[in-house]
Motif scaffolding. Structure first.
Motif, PDB file in Angstrom:
ATOM      1  N   GLU A 134      32.143  35.554  37.281  1.00  0.00           N
ATOM      2  CA  GLU A 134      33.158  36.061  36.340  1.00  0.00           C
ATOM      3  C   GLU A 134      33.108  35.342  34.995  1.00  0.00           C
ATOM      4  O   GLU A 134      33.915  35.626  34.114  1.00  0.00           O
ATOM      5  CB  GLU A 134      34.543  35.949  36.976  1.00  0.00           C
ATOM      6  CG  GLU A 134      34.736  36.949  38.117  1.00  0.00           C
ATOM      7  CD  GLU A 134      35.680  36.417  39.159  1.00  0.00           C
ATOM      8  OE1 GLU A 134      35.217  35.619  40.006  1.00  0.00           O
ATOM      9  OE2 GLU A 134      36.855  36.789  39.147  1.00  0.00           O
TER      10      GLU A 134
ATOM     11  N   ARG B 172      37.972  38.157  48.218  1.00  0.00           N
ATOM     12  CA  ARG B 172      38.396  38.330  46.836  1.00  0.00           C
ATOM     13  C   ARG B 172      37.448  37.570  45.924  1.00  0.00           C
ATOM     14  O   ARG B 172      36.708  36.692  46.361  1.00  0.00           O
ATOM     15  CB  ARG B 172      39.819  37.795  46.661  1.00  0.00           C
ATOM     16  CG  ARG B 172      40.893  38.528  47.489  1.00  0.00           C
ATOM     17  CD  ARG B 172      41.255  39.846  46.831  1.00  0.00           C
ATOM     18  NE  ARG B 172      41.880  39.685  45.534  1.00  0.00           N
ATOM     19  CZ  ARG B 172      43.206  39.408  45.371  1.00  0.00           C
ATOM     20  NH1 ARG B 172      43.971  39.262  46.442  1.00  0.00           N
ATOM     21  NH2 ARG B 172      43.720  39.299  44.164  1.00  0.00           N
ATOM     22  N   LYS B 173      37.508  37.895  44.605  1.00  0.00           N
ATOM     23  CA  LYS B 173      36.699  37.197  43.603  1.00  0.00           C
ATOM     24  C   LYS B 173      37.313  35.835  43.290  1.00  0.00           C
ATOM     25  O   LYS B 173      38.542  35.703  43.240  1.00  0.00           O
ATOM     26  CB  LYS B 173      36.620  38.046  42.327  1.00  0.00           C
ATOM     27  CG  LYS B 173      35.826  39.332  42.494  1.00  0.00           C
ATOM     28  CD  LYS B 173      35.784  40.093  41.191  1.00  0.00           C
ATOM     29  CE  LYS B 173      34.957  41.366  41.323  1.00  0.00           C
ATOM     30  NZ  LYS B 173      34.971  42.138  40.047  1.00  0.00           N
TER      31      LYS B 173
ATOM     32  N   GLU C 206      39.831  35.593  40.384  1.00  0.00           N
ATOM     33  CA  GLU C 206      41.110  36.293  40.622  1.00  0.00           C
ATOM     34  C   GLU C 206      42.023  35.474  41.528  1.00  0.00           C
ATOM     35  O   GLU C 206      43.206  35.326  41.288  1.00  0.00           O
ATOM     36  CB  GLU C 206      40.835  37.610  41.367  1.00  0.00           C
ATOM     37  CG  GLU C 206      40.455  38.784  40.529  1.00  0.00           C
ATOM     38  CD  GLU C 206      39.990  39.938  41.445  1.00  0.00           C
ATOM     39  OE1 GLU C 206      39.368  40.860  40.909  1.00  0.00           O
ATOM     40  OE2 GLU C 206      40.223  39.886  42.684  1.00  0.00           O
TER      41      GLU C 206
END
Ligand code: APR
Length: 243
Positions: free
Chosen positions: A26, A229-230, A233
């Motif tokens: 990310e 999940r990322k 995040e």
């Protein structure tokens, strides 16, 4: 699930972080495997090995120059801020990383163990003793040569076929053997001996919280909690990092 993980992180007294390329996804840095992974486009044995560097130094350095340019000006995302916040809360939070992008240190984390070295420096391929900071301006003429002996330089990362730095790998396993909780973030857990570290934590009875949108080689059992999940995040939420 989130509350359970938050409580676990809060009550654990000996937490260790273990990260891979997905931790930097990310922030715009590509992973190696998976759909848009680097190894779909390039051959690791050609570009990330000593034999490849000796055989085709221009090709290999051209690839590292591209990665260096991609990495320049990269900002660690909020997931990194969350780990820095957690390190302050816990007082001690060793970070074992497979990544060479330096983002853990850049985001203010200390006690970072870089299993695969880092792209911060380059040194003489024949180990004459020369070493220098690795920046794009070092790569004006390609491949870069050692000013002391004339041989080519190499990035100070662990290339395929090379041993990991002995003191880093042994301390990493020691941390895994003694932790009560390991956060395994953004790694496919496929490349040994680094991949053995989460398993060593499980063998010592620790709980592993895996943060990864996809499944990995980690077992499905009561000691592994998979948070699909990322990293960017979910980490701020898990450690209570306010906006
Ligand atoms: N947040 C968390 N995980 C993510 C994210 C994200 N935003 N995006 C992708 N991932 C996960 C992928 O699902 C994958 O499981 O990150 C993982 C990246 O796996 P790899 O690309 O295999 O990277 P890594 O595990 O670090 O590879 C280990 O292999 O090629 C060598 O030296 C290289 O250090 C590297 C080693």
């Amino acid at each position: 699930m989130i509350n359970k993980v938050q409580r676990l992180i809060k009550k654990s007294t000996n937490v260790v972080i273990f990260t891979g390329a997905g931790m930097s996804r990310e922030s715009g840095i590509r992973t190696f495997r998976g759909e848009e992974g680097l190894w779909k486009q390039y051959k690791p044995e050609q570009l990330s090995s000593i034999t490849g560097l000796q055989a085709q130094p221009e090709l290999v350095w051209d690839w590292y120059k591209k990665r260096l340019i991609t990495g320049e000006g990269v900002i660690p995302h909020r997931g990194y801020d969350a780990l820095t916040h957690l390190q302050k809360l816990k007082g001690s939070l060793p970070v074992i990383t497979q990544n060479v992008d330096g983002l853990h240190r850049l985001s203010g984390q200390t006690d970072v163990l870089e299993l695969h070295g880092s792209m911060r420096t380059a040194s003489c391929l024949v180990k004459c003793g020369f070493s220098t900071e690795l920046t794009t301006d070092l790569l004006g003429s390609m491949p870069p040569h050692c000013p002391w002996c004339g041989n080519i330089l190499r990035p100070d990362i662990v290339l395929f076929g090379e041993p990991l730095p002995a003191e880093v790998i042994s301390r990493s396993y020691e941390l895994a053997d003694n932790c009560d909780l390991m956060l395994v973030i953004g790694t496919s857990v496929q490349v040994w001996p680094a991949a053995g570290i989460p398993f060593a934590a499980l063998d010592n009875g620790a709980t592993v919280i895996e943060i990864n949108p996809a499944g990995t080689e980690l077992p499905c059992n009561e000691n592994v909690i998979s948070v699909r999940r990322k990293a960017g995040e979910i980490l701020p939420l898990l450690v209570g990092l306010k906006e």
